[in-house]
Design an enzyme around this catalytic site. Structure first.
Site, PDB file in Angstrom:
ATOM      1  CB  CYS A 260       8.542  -2.594   9.019  1.00 46.67           C
ATOM      2  SG  CYS A 260       9.319  -1.165   9.785  1.00 46.67           S
TER       3      CYS A 260
ATOM      4  NE  ARG B 133       6.366   1.850   4.341  1.00 42.28           N
ATOM      5  CZ  ARG B 133       5.957   2.694   3.412  1.00 42.28           C
ATOM      6  NH1 ARG B 133       6.447   2.626   2.184  1.00 42.28           N
ATOM      7  NH2 ARG B 133       5.060   3.625   3.689  1.00 42.28           N
ATOM      8  CG  LEU B 134       2.134  -4.526   6.872  1.00 45.29           C
ATOM      9  CD1 LEU B 134       1.944  -5.509   5.711  1.00 45.29           C
ATOM     10  CD2 LEU B 134       1.567  -5.125   8.156  1.00 45.29           C
TER      11      LEU B 134
ATOM     12  CB  ILE C 280       0.128   1.048   7.715  1.00 41.56           C
ATOM     13  CG1 ILE C 280       0.444  -0.435   8.004  1.00 41.56           C
ATOM     14  CG2 ILE C 280      -1.195   1.448   8.326  1.00 41.56           C
ATOM     15  CD1 ILE C 280      -0.585  -1.415   7.508  1.00 41.56           C
TER      16      ILE C 280
ATOM     17  CG  ASP D 135       4.338   7.092  10.979  1.00 46.13           C
ATOM     18  OD1 ASP D 135       4.873   6.736   9.919  1.00 46.13           O
ATOM     19  OD2 ASP D 135       3.799   6.284  11.760  1.00 46.13           O
TER      20      ASP D 135
END
Length: 634
Positions: free
Chosen positions: A2, A55-56, A58, A105
């Site tokens: 992100c 945010r992207l 993943i 994470d």
């Protein structure tokens, strides 16, 4: 993956007003994370801390939302990037009694910090920029990864400390138009980019890679610290075969950790050594066909798709090949170049954006071969550094100056093709007798004498690299280890990784670079130089480690890189705009350049008297930024 933004104010602030400002900053980086956003606001009597992210998604698509908090809400975190060893770290934390609510994470960073404080940062293998507000310590910590894959800009005013992933967010927040930074200006016209800690704007900085900011809310002051001290690594007493096995295993392991995702992924495949090795490794560990992407050019001298086709066939990938035309660049050049927010003249950003854009139609993550040259010693310029020591020990300085005069006409090129004459001319100009040879080699645009003619005297800095030489203890780089260290801290951080981050994020695509792994970097630094470069054989150990995976000799084939014929375009489709940028009145209004020198340089290129592709492109991209961005600021 992100982007992040943050504001620290040394007084209590209206929460609604502050959130609105953060939302504006966040909207400007929407492309970095179109899936969702998040806001953190903490207002006390004496300070205001605001953090935001886009945010992207993943990893952990359902529960990895940010900001994230510890159980007692005393610590909050926003995070941009990926931590590749998070599963190992999570297991270690669980073994010590720590419990988790998500599989992300992000939570691992938070729990690791809660347990170990800032010492946690050195345990992270990944690409990242994050900020942590620790209420108990009354501090904010802002960190950037070891190689500098993820960007982080910051600035301090009398009342506010502002930071973010892209310059546009900071510029939007600031109440006044910042001045052009003289150091940034000089670095740009030498290098074609501006490395940390500088930017094109005065008082706006980049946090160097492998560093963190310790902002004390009590004193309204901050300090910058190295995350992990960079000390010389002792050379291993190891056989070549054993070293080769270690390289193979470390690279394969790195590809495996960097392929962890809850979404589809593929590889950028140029057909060169680095992308071919990464692609083969990914295919080897994958249970299904992988997606590969390459880009080619109509101009035959720049097209190398035949090499990528060989690898795609070997690994039996779903291969996607895109042949681009000049019109493809013309239509997108403003969007690509202006997204950097400051002058950036690496022309390979154009095809990198196009392959990213095409790849994003199929995958959310792409593995790349970036960093392979720095880690394994793969650049032609490393030859040049070695040659300088031999040349200057044999040829007296006075004789060298005469050779330069005699060769200036013979080696001058008139077309945009980096052939043998171009390379020999660049080599002769780079030879240096006072220890600056490698700094000259990495200067892709203007030499120091040329820069003195380009810039008005008030804008000149005599020794452009003095601060960087001191910062990285590289006054006189002499060997392959020195050359690679300069590249890691300057060229990789300031050019390669900026190019990939901005162009891929503009397409909402995450790029991961398996060679940019600290364990691999430490390993190659511990090996004898001749394991990396044997005679004139570059990346020798990497090629030997994977030679049995390819047809004999394939990894030894030459490759020219991701170049594009910008010199031709400047004489054709870009010519009208270029000419508008050298209008005497416009140049005079800038008060930056010497008009006569620019006029001669540009017109000699346009009339094909000489090939000034790199210098004119560097000037053109600066003027494009100045005209379309700087003049538009409030």
């Amino acid at each position: 993956m992100c982007g992040i933004n943050g504001v620290i104010i040394n007084t209590a602030t209206d929460k609604a007003v502050l959130r609105h400002k953060l939302a504006e900053m966040n909207q400007l980086i929407f492309h970095r994370g179109p899936d969702e956003d998040g806001f953190y606001l903490d207002i006390s009597e004496s300070s205001s801390v605001a953090m935001a992210m886009r945010r992207l998604s993943i990893i952990d698509l359902s529960t990895g939302k940010q900001p994230m908090y510890t159980d007692d809400n005393q610590i909050g975190l926003v995070f941009n990037g990926e931590i590749y060893n998070y599963r190992i770290l999570k297991q270690q934390l669980e073994n010590s009694g720590v419990t988790f609510k998500t599989t992300s994470d992000t939570e691992v960073i938070l729990k690791l910090y809660e347990q170990k404080g800032v010492d946690a940062f050195k345990e992270l293998d990944g690409m990242f920029a994050f900020s942590i507000h620790d209420k108990a310590k009354n501090k904010v910590f802002i960190a950037r990864d070891f190689f500098g894959e993820k960007p982080l800009y910051y600035t301090k005013t009398k009342t506010d400390f502002v930071y973010g992933s892209e310059l546009k967010s900071l510029i939007n927040y600031l109440p006044h138009k910042p001045k052009i930074c003289k150091k940034g200006l000089n670095l740009y016209f030498r290098l074609t980019y501006i490395p940390a800690p500088h930017s094109i704007y005065e008082d706006i900085h980049k946090l160097p890679s492998n560093h963190y900011i310790d902002f004390d809310l009590t004193t309204d002051a901050f300090t910058i610290h190295e995350i992990e001290k960079q000390i010389p690594i002792e050379k291993l007493d190891i056989s070549f075969d054993e070293a080769k096995r270690k390289v193979h295993d470390k690279v394969l392991e790195s590809v495996e950790t960097r392929s962890i995702a809850d979404v589809s992924l593929g590889t950028f495949l140029s057909g060169g050594v680095d992308s071919s090795v990464v692609t083969h490794c990914l295919a080897e560990i994958s249970n299904e066909k992988i997606e590969t992407f390459s880009i080619g050019f109509e101009k035959e001298d720049y097209d190398e798709t035949d090499k990528s086709q060989v690898v795609a066939k070997l690994v039996n990938s779903n291969h996607h090949e895109f042949i681009v035309k000049e019109d493809d660049f013309k239509n997108g050049i403003d969007e690509i170049l202006l997204n950097f927010d400051e002058p950036f003249a690496d022309s390979s950003a154009l095809p990198t954006y196009l392959v990213s854009k095409h790849a994003s139609d199929y995958v959310k993550v792409a593995l790349t071969g970036d960093g392979g040259d720095e880690v394994f010693g793969g650049y032609n310029k490393y030859y040049m550094g070695k040659l300088n020591n031999k040349y200057t020990s044999v040829v007296p300085n006075g004789v060298h100056k005469q050779i330069l005069k005699l060769s200036s006409g013979l080696l001058n090129t008139k077309d945009d093709n980096r052939g043998k004459r171009f390379k020999l001319n660049r080599l002769l100009k780079a030879f240096n007798y006072d220890g600056n040879q490698y700094w000259n080699i990495i200067s892709l645009a203007f030499t120091d004498p040329e820069k003195k003619q380009l810039l008005k005297s008030d804008n000149l800095i005599e020794d452009t690299f003095a601060e960087l030489k001191s910062r990285y203890n590289q006054q006189n780089p002499k060997d392959l280890t020195d050359f690679r260290m300069v590249d890691k801290n300057i060229s990789l951080e300031g050019d390669m990784l900026v190019k990939v981050d901005r162009t891929s994020m503009l397409s909402s695509l995450e790029c991961r670079a398996p060679f940019l792994n600290k364990a691999i970097w430490d390993l190659t630094n511990s090996l004898p130089d001749n394991y990396l470069m044997k005679g004139w054989n570059k990346k020798y150990i990497l090629k030997e480690a994977f030679a049995d995976k390819f047809e004999p000799g394939f990894l030894d084939k030459s490759k020219q890189g991701f170049g594009v014929p910008v010199g031709d375009w400047l004489r054709a489709s870009l010519k009208p705009e270029l000419l508008s940028f050298i209008e005497p009145k416009f140049i005079e209004s800038q008060n930056l350049f010497n008009s006569d020198y620019i006029s001669n340089m540009v017109n000699n290129h346009l009339t094909s008297k000489e090939d000034n592709s790199m210098r004119v492109w560097c000037f053109y991209t600066f003027q494009k930024w100045y005209f379309n961005t700087y003049l538009m600021l409030k």
